[in-house]
Design a protein around this motif. Structure first.
Motif, PDB file in Angstrom:
ATOM      1  N   SER A 295      27.170 -36.175   8.310  1.00 36.30           N
ATOM      2  CA  SER A 295      25.549 -36.828   8.325  1.00 36.30           C
ATOM      3  C   SER A 295      24.526 -36.113   8.989  1.00 36.30           C
ATOM      4  CB  SER A 295      25.595 -37.510   9.695  1.00 36.30           C
ATOM      5  OG  SER A 295      24.749 -38.809   9.581  1.00 36.30           O
ATOM      6  N   ALA A 296      24.760 -34.898   9.745  1.00 43.61           N
ATOM      7  CA  ALA A 296      23.677 -34.215   9.605  1.00 43.61           C
ATOM      8  C   ALA A 296      23.939 -33.498   8.327  1.00 43.61           C
ATOM      9  CB  ALA A 296      24.413 -33.395  11.162  1.00 43.61           C
ATOM     10  N   GLY A 297      24.263 -32.446   8.173  1.00 40.55           N
ATOM     11  CA  GLY A 297      24.119 -32.426   6.848  1.00 40.55           C
ATOM     12  C   GLY A 297      23.115 -33.335   5.246  1.00 40.55           C
ATOM     13  N   ALA A 298      23.517 -34.580   5.416  1.00 35.69           N
ATOM     14  CA  ALA A 298      22.527 -35.324   4.743  1.00 35.69           C
ATOM     15  C   ALA A 298      20.754 -34.812   5.177  1.00 35.69           C
ATOM     16  CB  ALA A 298      23.604 -36.846   4.339  1.00 35.69           C
ATOM     17  N   TRP A 299      20.918 -35.327   6.373  1.00 39.19           N
ATOM     18  CA  TRP A 299      19.536 -35.588   7.298  1.00 39.19           C
ATOM     19  C   TRP A 299      18.892 -33.834   6.562  1.00 39.19           C
ATOM     20  CZ3 TRP A 299      16.958 -39.216   7.175  1.00 39.19           C
ATOM     21  CH2 TRP A 299      17.909 -40.868   7.316  1.00 39.19           C
ATOM     22  N   LEU A 300      19.796 -32.900   6.630  1.00 37.92           N
ATOM     23  CA  LEU A 300      19.265 -31.965   6.682  1.00 37.92           C
ATOM     24  C   LEU A 300      19.063 -31.165   5.241  1.00 37.92           C
ATOM     25  CD1 LEU A 300      18.943 -28.967   8.271  1.00 37.92           C
ATOM     26  CD2 LEU A 300      21.061 -28.159   7.221  1.00 37.92           C
ATOM     27  N   LEU A 301      19.914 -31.851   4.406  1.00 40.26           N
ATOM     28  CA  LEU A 301      19.397 -31.805   2.913  1.00 40.26           C
ATOM     29  C   LEU A 301      18.475 -32.408   2.793  1.00 40.26           C
ATOM     30  CD1 LEU A 301      22.527 -31.745   1.078  1.00 40.26           C
ATOM     31  CD2 LEU A 301      21.518 -29.656   0.604  1.00 40.26           C
ATOM     32  N   LEU A 302      17.949 -33.446   2.958  1.00 36.17           N
ATOM     33  CA  LEU A 302      16.941 -33.848   2.809  1.00 36.17           C
ATOM     34  C   LEU A 302      15.479 -33.569   3.569  1.00 36.17           C
ATOM     35  CD1 LEU A 302      15.977 -37.016   1.773  1.00 36.17           C
ATOM     36  CD2 LEU A 302      16.485 -37.708   3.741  1.00 36.17           C
TER      37      LEU A 302
ATOM     38  N   VAL B  57      19.981 -37.572  -0.081  1.00 38.45           N
ATOM     39  CA  VAL B  57      19.875 -38.863  -0.697  1.00 38.45           C
ATOM     40  C   VAL B  57      20.782 -39.265  -0.845  1.00 38.45           C
ATOM     41  CG1 VAL B  57      18.811 -41.037  -1.598  1.00 38.45           C
ATOM     42  CG2 VAL B  57      17.234 -39.564  -0.222  1.00 38.45           C
ATOM     43  N   TRP B  58      21.495 -38.755  -2.063  1.00 41.96           N
ATOM     44  CA  TRP B  58      22.737 -39.622  -2.787  1.00 41.96           C
ATOM     45  C   TRP B  58      24.017 -39.694  -0.763  1.00 41.96           C
ATOM     46  CZ3 TRP B  58      26.098 -36.660  -6.555  1.00 41.96           C
ATOM     47  CH2 TRP B  58      27.384 -37.567  -6.774  1.00 41.96           C
ATOM     48  N   VAL B  59      24.243 -37.968  -0.389  1.00 39.15           N
ATOM     49  CA  VAL B  59      24.930 -37.993   0.558  1.00 39.15           C
ATOM     50  C   VAL B  59      24.588 -39.333   1.790  1.00 39.15           C
ATOM     51  CG1 VAL B  59      26.534 -37.117   2.576  1.00 39.15           C
ATOM     52  CG2 VAL B  59      25.692 -35.732  -0.069  1.00 39.15           C
ATOM     53  N   ALA B  60      23.402 -39.151   1.970  1.00 35.52           N
ATOM     54  CA  ALA B  60      23.054 -40.468   3.299  1.00 35.52           C
ATOM     55  C   ALA B  60      23.459 -41.734   2.691  1.00 35.52           C
ATOM     56  CB  ALA B  60      21.822 -40.980   3.724  1.00 35.52           C
ATOM     57  N   VAL B  61      23.129 -42.001   1.774  1.00 37.81           N
ATOM     58  CA  VAL B  61      24.076 -43.855   1.265  1.00 37.81           C
ATOM     59  C   VAL B  61      25.078 -43.541   1.001  1.00 37.81           C
ATOM     60  CG1 VAL B  61      23.047 -45.748  -0.975  1.00 37.81           C
ATOM     61  CG2 VAL B  61      20.970 -43.625   0.638  1.00 37.81           C
ATOM     62  N   ASP B  62      25.417 -42.640   0.182  1.00 39.66           N
ATOM     63  CA  ASP B  62      27.584 -42.605  -0.486  1.00 39.66           C
ATOM     64  C   ASP B  62      28.057 -41.882   0.265  1.00 39.66           C
ATOM     65  OD1 ASP B  62      29.417 -43.941  -1.311  1.00 39.66           O
ATOM     66  OD2 ASP B  62      29.299 -43.364  -3.370  1.00 39.66           O
ATOM     67  N   PRO B  63      28.632 -41.388   1.684  1.00 34.90           N
ATOM     68  CA  PRO B  63      29.122 -41.085   2.166  1.00 34.90           C
ATOM     69  C   PRO B  63      30.448 -41.290   1.919  1.00 34.90           C
ATOM     70  CG  PRO B  63      28.856 -42.468   3.849  1.00 34.90           C
ATOM     71  CD  PRO B  63      27.202 -43.018   2.893  1.00 34.90           C
TER      72      PRO B  63
ATOM     73  N   CYS C 207      15.954 -31.445  -6.444  1.00 30.83           N
ATOM     74  CA  CYS C 207      17.056 -31.889  -6.134  1.00 30.83           C
ATOM     75  C   CYS C 207      17.997 -32.010  -5.482  1.00 30.83           C
ATOM     76  CB  CYS C 207      18.277 -30.084  -7.159  1.00 30.83           C
ATOM     77  SG  CYS C 207      17.221 -30.556  -8.780  1.00 30.83           S
ATOM     78  N   LEU C 208      17.520 -30.778  -3.791  1.00 35.60           N
ATOM     79  CA  LEU C 208      18.223 -30.891  -2.490  1.00 35.60           C
ATOM     80  C   LEU C 208      17.924 -32.640  -1.889  1.00 35.60           C
ATOM     81  CD1 LEU C 208      17.539 -27.396  -1.487  1.00 35.60           C
ATOM     82  CD2 LEU C 208      19.919 -28.670  -1.726  1.00 35.60           C
ATOM     83  N   ALA C 209      16.535 -32.383  -2.243  1.00 36.75           N
ATOM     84  CA  ALA C 209      16.087 -33.766  -1.416  1.00 36.75           C
ATOM     85  C   ALA C 209      17.191 -35.037  -2.200  1.00 36.75           C
ATOM     86  CB  ALA C 209      14.295 -34.192  -1.680  1.00 36.75           C
ATOM     87  N   GLY C 210      17.506 -34.529  -3.318  1.00 43.04           N
ATOM     88  CA  GLY C 210      18.222 -36.026  -4.362  1.00 43.04           C
ATOM     89  C   GLY C 210      19.723 -36.269  -3.574  1.00 43.04           C
ATOM     90  N   VAL C 211      20.357 -35.200  -3.372  1.00 41.06           N
ATOM     91  CA  VAL C 211      21.612 -34.586  -3.588  1.00 41.06           C
ATOM     92  C   VAL C 211      21.300 -35.364  -1.525  1.00 41.06           C
ATOM     93  CG1 VAL C 211      23.429 -33.216  -2.330  1.00 41.06           C
ATOM     94  CG2 VAL C 211      21.845 -32.819  -4.623  1.00 41.06           C
TER      95      VAL C 211
END
Length: 86
Positions: A52-59, A32-38, A26-30
């Protein structure tokens, strides 16, 4: 130790590791979602760099937890001590 207790521990460890795997996925999915559609998250986070940093950290954390949970599930089912210690 009675056999029933070991069997119960095996399934409890499997369920716990499955929850870790599901949470990591779920964290990886979120991430990816934030990185693709910010654009959908611009209202929540004001600074673009933080988003952007939060998206990569979640991934990264999501992938690490998914891998850890998967190896834990395999270790619990096979009763492999090295996989469980990993």
């Amino acid at each position: 130790v009675p056999m029933g207790v070991l069997s119960c521990m095996k399934y409890l460890m499997f369920i716990f590791n499955m929850l870790v795997f599901a949470g990591g996925t779920c964290l990886a999915g979120v991430g990816v979602w934030v990185a693709v559609d910010p654009a959908g998250f611009q209202d929540i986070v004001a600074a673009r760099a933080v988003l952007s940093a939060g998206a990569w950290l979640l991934l990264v954390v999501g992938i690490a937890l998914s891998l850890l949970g998967f190896l834990g599930c395999c270790g619990a089912l096979r009763r492999s001590r090295p996989l469980l210690l990993l």
